[in-house]
Design a protein around this motif. Sequence first.
Motif, mmCIF file in Angstrom:
data_model
loop_
_atom_site.group_PDB
_atom_site.id
_atom_site.type_symbol
_atom_site.label_atom_id
_atom_site.label_comp_id
_atom_site.label_asym_id
_atom_site.label_seq_id
_atom_site.Cartn_x
_atom_site.Cartn_y
_atom_site.Cartn_z
ATOM 1 N N MET A 22 0.837 -1.197 0.000
ATOM 2 C CA MET A 22 0.000 0.000 0.000
ATOM 3 C C MET A 22 0.874 1.250 0.000
ATOM 4 O O MET A 22 1.845 1.331 0.751
ATOM 5 N N ILE A 23 0.569 2.185 -0.853
ATOM 6 C CA ILE A 23 1.270 3.463 -0.875
ATOM 7 C C ILE A 23 0.582 4.402 0.114
ATOM 8 O O ILE A 23 -0.628 4.617 0.041
ATOM 9 N N ALA A 33 -8.125 -3.279 -2.691
ATOM 10 C CA ALA A 33 -7.164 -4.066 -3.472
ATOM 11 C C ALA A 33 -7.236 -3.710 -4.953
ATOM 12 O O ALA A 33 -6.268 -3.915 -5.693
ATOM 13 N N ARG A 34 -8.361 -3.175 -5.411
ATOM 14 C CA ARG A 34 -8.509 -2.786 -6.815
ATOM 15 C C ARG A 34 -7.780 -1.480 -7.126
ATOM 16 O O ARG A 34 -7.540 -1.168 -8.295
ATOM 17 N N GLU A 35 -7.464 -0.727 -6.082
ATOM 18 C CA GLU A 35 -6.824 0.573 -6.276
ATOM 19 C C GLU A 35 -5.310 0.398 -6.445
ATOM 20 O O GLU A 35 -4.687 -0.404 -5.751
ATOM 21 N N ARG A 81 -5.240 1.497 -1.356
ATOM 22 C CA ARG A 81 -6.039 2.167 -0.327
ATOM 23 C C ARG A 81 -7.106 3.015 -1.006
ATOM 24 O O ARG A 81 -7.018 3.338 -2.193
ATOM 25 N N GLY A 82 -8.111 3.382 -0.238
ATOM 26 C CA GLY A 82 -9.087 4.333 -0.733
ATOM 27 C C GLY A 82 -8.568 5.746 -0.580
ATOM 28 O O GLY A 82 -7.614 6.004 0.165
ATOM 29 N N ALA A 83 -9.199 6.668 -1.296
ATOM 30 C CA ALA A 83 -8.822 8.077 -1.170
ATOM 31 C C ALA A 83 -9.289 8.624 0.167
ATOM 32 O O ALA A 83 -10.330 8.228 0.685
ATOM 33 N N GLU A 84 -8.507 9.520 0.724
ATOM 34 C CA GLU A 84 -8.993 10.308 1.845
ATOM 35 C C GLU A 84 -10.038 11.285 1.302
ATOM 36 O O GLU A 84 -9.947 11.726 0.150
ATOM 37 N N CYS A 85 -11.012 11.630 2.126
ATOM 38 C CA CYS A 85 -12.061 12.533 1.661
ATOM 39 C C CYS A 85 -11.491 13.869 1.201
ATOM 40 O O CYS A 85 -11.988 14.474 0.238
ATOM 41 N N TRP A 86 -10.415 14.324 1.849
ATOM 42 C CA TRP A 86 -9.828 15.601 1.454
ATOM 43 C C TRP A 86 -9.140 15.523 0.092
ATOM 44 O O TRP A 86 -9.011 16.535 -0.597
ATOM 45 N N GLU A 87 -8.752 14.316 -0.315
ATOM 46 C CA GLU A 87 -8.157 14.173 -1.640
ATOM 47 C C GLU A 87 -9.211 14.365 -2.735
ATOM 48 O O GLU A 87 -8.932 14.915 -3.801
#
Length: 262
Positions: A1-2, A222-224, A228-234
């Motif tokens: 994960m990045i 895992a598809r990203e 990880r999912g985006a943070e809402c602020w992103e």
Amino acid sequence: MIKTPEYVAGHGLLSGKSVLITAAAGAGIGFAAATRAVEEGCRGIVISDVHEGRLAASVEKLKQETGLDAVWGLLCNVADEEQVRALIDFAEDRLAGIDILINNAGLGTSKLLIDMEDAEWHKVIDVTLNGTMRMTRYFLQQVKARGRGAVIVNNASVLGWRAQKEQAHYAAAKAGVMALTRCSALEAAELGVRINAVAPSLAVHPMLRKSAPEALLKELEAREAYGRGAECWEVANVMMFLACDYSSYMTGEIVPVSSQRA
């Protein structure tokens, strides 16, 4: 994960602008966009939601965390035309004209189409798609009457393009938001109004982590490409780009906020 990058400081992108955001009381994209709008220098902001207690708390939190006094909240269910009109009239009055409208309100559930009742289908469509239409329609009427341009940013989803089980109603609604964005942008151009949308893939917030099965979240993450999912602020950052003058030549566009592999 990045790992998630450091939070980006504001650059005054919305300096002197006024902002109205629907469904902005909570820990999701709406409140992240409200916070970012203030950090980007907006002169005043109105947020709405359907939860009275959460809305009041969000208004106070926004004031305390940002130091901006020109923050107001008003209850609004975007499925109700009268409440939509009352919200826009309220914001137009408090803000001396709305420069930026962010249509964030949306509703999603998980259900196989074969098991879905009409009521569940209609509720998701009415809030997510029809609510965006109601807000856009009445706002454009106000803009036309006052003779001053504005910007609208809608919140769509990559599910408007891509398939996912148990999301037929939500995906149909978000695909509708995309089509609404494109068509209304053509009509609104002569009014000096730009209309664009973001299409997040996976934005992770506390409510999602609480409601979604852990196995499903892990599968989606895992598809990203970043794992990880985006943070809402992103997601909010991209909304700010579409709201500010840097995107002055863009209208009718759907901008993915995604790192999906496929």
